[in-house]
Write an enzyme that holds these catalytic residues in place. Structure first.
Site, mmCIF file in Angstrom:
data_model
loop_
_atom_site.group_PDB
_atom_site.id
_atom_site.type_symbol
_atom_site.label_atom_id
_atom_site.label_comp_id
_atom_site.label_asym_id
_atom_site.label_seq_id
_atom_site.Cartn_x
_atom_site.Cartn_y
_atom_site.Cartn_z
ATOM 1 N N CYS A 145 -0.163 3.878 2.507
ATOM 2 C CA CYS A 145 0.201 3.483 3.873
ATOM 3 C C CYS A 145 1.661 3.813 4.161
ATOM 4 O O CYS A 145 1.991 4.371 5.212
ATOM 5 C CB CYS A 145 -0.003 1.985 4.072
ATOM 6 N N CYS A 167 0.849 -1.199 0.000
ATOM 7 C CA CYS A 167 0.000 0.000 0.000
ATOM 8 C C CYS A 167 0.881 1.244 0.000
ATOM 9 O O CYS A 167 1.468 1.598 1.026
ATOM 10 C CB CYS A 167 -0.924 -0.020 1.222
#
Length: 107
Positions: free
Chosen positions: A32, A29
């Site tokens: 993230c 991600c």
């Protein structure tokens, strides 16, 4: 920051006297990974008032666990108190400013 797993999740979240922030993230991600330095900096500032943790959703065997906690996309930041989720920011509303505002609300 405490790294959460299936083995220590309940102990760290349920038995905490402080509110607990969980940074739900995944190894692939990009959003993230871009957010991590912000979370780390906020942990240094507010870590005495709020317990900072992170949960890698890329761990083996955690899919059902994440669904149980209603983590359907990433990144997600949740606040738990006494084992119950009381607040959450998802990808659409998550920014360094909104995250700090959320933290200040529960400190």
């Amino acid at each position: 920051m405490i790294e959460l797993t299936l083995d220590n999740f309940d102990e760290e979240i349920t038995n905490s006297d402080q509110p607990v922030l969980i940074d739900w993230w995944g190894e692939t991600c990009e959003s993230c990974l871009a957010l991590m330095p912000t979370v780390t900096a906020l942990a240094a500032t507010y870590g005495d008032k709020l317990k900072f943790t992170k949960f890698n959703t890329s761990q083996k065997g955690v899919r059902r666990f994440c669904i149980k906690h209603k983590i359907m996309g990433l990144p997600v930041i949740s606040i738990y108190q006494k084992g119950e989720k009381i607040a959450e920011l998802g990808k659409e509303e998550l920014s360094p400013e909104s995250l700090e505002a959320l933290i200040k609300k529960y400190c």
